[in-house]
Design an enzyme around this catalytic site. Structure first.
Site, short mmCIF file in Angstrom:
data_model
loop_
_atom_site.label_atom_id
_atom_site.label_comp_id
_atom_site.label_asym_id
_atom_site.label_seq_id
_atom_site.Cartn_x
_atom_site.Cartn_y
_atom_site.Cartn_z
N LYS A 186 38.27 5.56 -7.75
CA LYS A 186 39.26 4.79 -7.01
C LYS A 186 38.58 3.67 -6.19
O LYS A 186 37.35 3.61 -6.11
CB LYS A 186 40.03 5.72 -6.07
C1 PLP Z 1 48.78 7.63 -10.52
C2 PLP Z 1 47.99 8.82 -10.06
N1 PLP Z 1 48.65 9.84 -9.49
C3 PLP Z 1 48.00 10.90 -9.02
C4 PLP Z 1 46.64 11.04 -9.11
C5 PLP Z 1 45.98 12.30 -8.64
O1 PLP Z 1 44.96 12.11 -7.75
P1 PLP Z 1 43.79 13.19 -7.64
O2 PLP Z 1 42.95 13.06 -8.85
O3 PLP Z 1 43.08 12.82 -6.39
O4 PLP Z 1 44.44 14.54 -7.53
C6 PLP Z 1 45.90 10.00 -9.69
C7 PLP Z 1 44.43 10.07 -9.79
O5 PLP Z 1 43.80 10.02 -10.76
C8 PLP Z 1 46.61 8.87 -10.20
O6 PLP Z 1 45.94 7.88 -10.80
#
Ligand code: PLP
Length: 372
Positions: A186
Site C-alpha cells: 500500500k
Molecule cells: C480493496 C481492498 N479491500 C480490502 C483489503 C484488505 O486489506 P488487508 O489486506 O489489510 O486485510 C485490501 C487489501 O489488499 C484491498 O485492496
C-alpha cells in the site's frame, strides 16, 4: 502473487532510519500494545484524512468487518458491492451472514456504476460497500444519494485510497465511515494493519470496544460488554505507521511521478489502455499501475515474457463473483457482470512502488512492447 527478487519487483515499501528509530523507541518503552503510540497514530491519520475519529485495527479486512457489524448487517441481508475488487470487500459482510449482490463497474473508472447499484436494490438490501479501486475515488455523492433514498448503510472500502480526493476533499472527510489498509504494497505500511475513520463518536467508541474483545470504556480487563474480537493494532506497528504518515505527502508525490513516467513510456503502445487520468472530481492516490491489454492480446504470453525478463506482475484483479468459493456458495457464473469480467481478463499490474526509477520503468516498457 509474483514478486521477482532479481529484476524489477512488483512492489516494495518506502522506509528508512526514521521508522526504525520510532519502532526502537516503542520496543525500549515496554508499551508494546494498548499504549499511547496507537492514540498518536490515530490522531495523525484522522487529521490527515479530515475525519474527526479514527480507530486503528489489525488489517483492512478487520476494519471492514467491524463496520459491517456497526451497520447491523445480519443473516440474509443483501449487501451491494463491486465485483472488481479484492475479496475482502465482499467477505467482510459474509462473515455476518450478509449475501453478496454484485453491481457491475463503469468501464472507465473501474468503480461501481451507480446505475447498476440502484438497479440492484431490493427490499432486503441493507448496505452498500463501495470501493475506491486502485485509489481512484468512487462516485460517492451518487452512492450516498442511493443509500439515503433507500435507508441503506454506506461503507467505504478505501483500503487502496489513502490520500485520494473526491470533489476537492480527502477521502475519509466526506462523512461515510472509511477503511484504509497498510499491507506493505500500500501507499504506506505498518506491515499488517488498517484504520477506520468515522464521523460518529458513538461508532468510534463501538469500534474501539469491538476490536478490543468487547471491553467497555469503563470496567476492567476481564469485563466484556459485547461479543468482541482481537482486531487490535499494536504500538510497534503504530510507530511504523507514524513514520509513514509523516512521509505521506512525499510518498504520494513520488508515486504520482512514477505514474506520470509510465504515462510517457507506455502511451504509444498500440491498444494498451492506461489508468484513467484525474478530473475535477477525482484525484487518485496511486496504489498500483494496472494497464488493460488489447482484447486480442494473449496476457499469458506477456506474463511469460515478463518472467523471462525478471519483471514483477500480477493479474489484478479477478472478478470476485467468479472466485471458486463464490461460484460454489452462491452459484455465480460468467455473464453476471460483463464489464468487470472483461476488465479482469485483460488487466495486468506492472511494477509500481514509491522508489521505482526511470531505468526500471524503461525495462518494463520495453518488455511490454516486445511481448505485444
Ligand atoms: C480493496 C481492498 N479491500 C480490502 C483489503 C484488505 O486489506 P488487508 O489486506 O489489510 O486485510 C485490501 C487489501 O489488499 C484491498 O485492496
Amino acid at each position: 502473487m509474483k514478486v521477482v527478487q532479481s529484476g524489477v519487483p512488483l512492489s516494495g515499501p518506502y522506509l528508512d532510519e526514521h521508522e526504525e528509530q520510532l519502532v526502537l523507541e516503542v520496543l525500549r518503552s515496554g508499551r508494546l500494545s494498548l499504549g499511547p503510540t496507537i492514540d498518536a497514530f490515530e490522531e495523525l491519520v484522522a487529521a490527515k484524512v479530515g475525519a474527526p475519529y479514527a480507530a486503528a485495527v489489525s488489517s483492512g479486512t478487520t476494519g471492514l468487518h467491524l463496520l459491517c457489524i456497526s451497520a447491523g448487517i445480519s443473516a440474509g441481508d443483501e449487501v451491494i458491492t463491486t465485483p472488481y475488487s479484492f475479496a475482502a470487500s465482499a467477505n467482510c459482510f459474509i462473515y455476518e451472514g450478509g449475501v453478496p449482490v454484485f453491481a457491475d463497474i463503469d468501464r472507465a473508472t473501474l468503480n461501481m456504476d451507480p446505475a447498476a447499484v440502484e438497479a440492484a436494490v431490493t427490499p432486503r438490501t441493507k448496505a452498500i460497500v463501495a470501493v475506491d479501486i486502485y485509489g481512484y475515488p468512487c462516485e460517492l455523492d451518487e452512492l450516498r444519494a442511493i443509500a439515503e433514498r433507500h435507508g441503506l448503510a454506506l461503507i467505504q472500502d478505501s483500503c487502496e485510497a489513502l490520500g485520494a480526493e473526491y470533489r476537492g476533499a480527502t477521502i475519509g472527510s466526506h462523512g461515510p465511515s472509511a477503511v484504509f489498509a497498510f499491507y506493505p504494497n500500500k501507499q504506506i505500511t505498518t506491515g499488517e494493519g488498517g484504520i477506520v475513520t468515522t464521523h460518529s463518536e458513538e461508532e468510534w467508541r463501538l469500534l474501539r470496544s469491538l476490536r478490543n474483545q468487547g471491553r467497555g470504556d469503563s470496567g476492567g480487563w476481564l469485563e466484556h460488554v459485547r461479543l468482541g474480537y482481537n482486531y487490535r493494532l499494536d504500538d510497534v506497528r503504530a510507530a511504523l505507521g507514524i513514520g509513514q504518515v509523516e512521509k505521506l505527502d512525499e510518498i504520494l508525490a513520488l508515486r504520482r511521478d512514477v505514474a506520470a513516467r509510465y504515462g510517457e513510456l507506455l502511451g504509444d503502445i498500440d491498444g494498451v489502455e492506461l489508468p484513467l487520468a484525474d478530473d475535477a472530481d477525482h484525484r487518485r492516490s496511486w496504489f498500483v499501475y494496472v494497464v488493460l491489454l488489447p482484447s486480442n492480446a494473449d496476457r499469458e504470453r506477456v506474463i511469460a515474457h515478463f518472467e523471462r525478463e525478471g519483471i514483477g506482475y500480477n493479474r489484478y484483479l479477478p472478478s470476485v463473483h467468479l472466485q471458486p468459493y463464490m461460484r460454489e456458495r452462491y452459484g455465480f457464473s460468467e455473464g453476471l457482470c460483463p464489464v468487470s469480467e472483461d476488465v479482469s481478463s485483460r488487466s495486468l499490474a506492472l511494477p509500481f512502488f514509491t522508489a521505482l526509477g526511470r531505468d526500471a520503468q524503461e525495462r518494463v516498457a520495453e518488455a511490454l512492447t516486445a511481448a505485444l
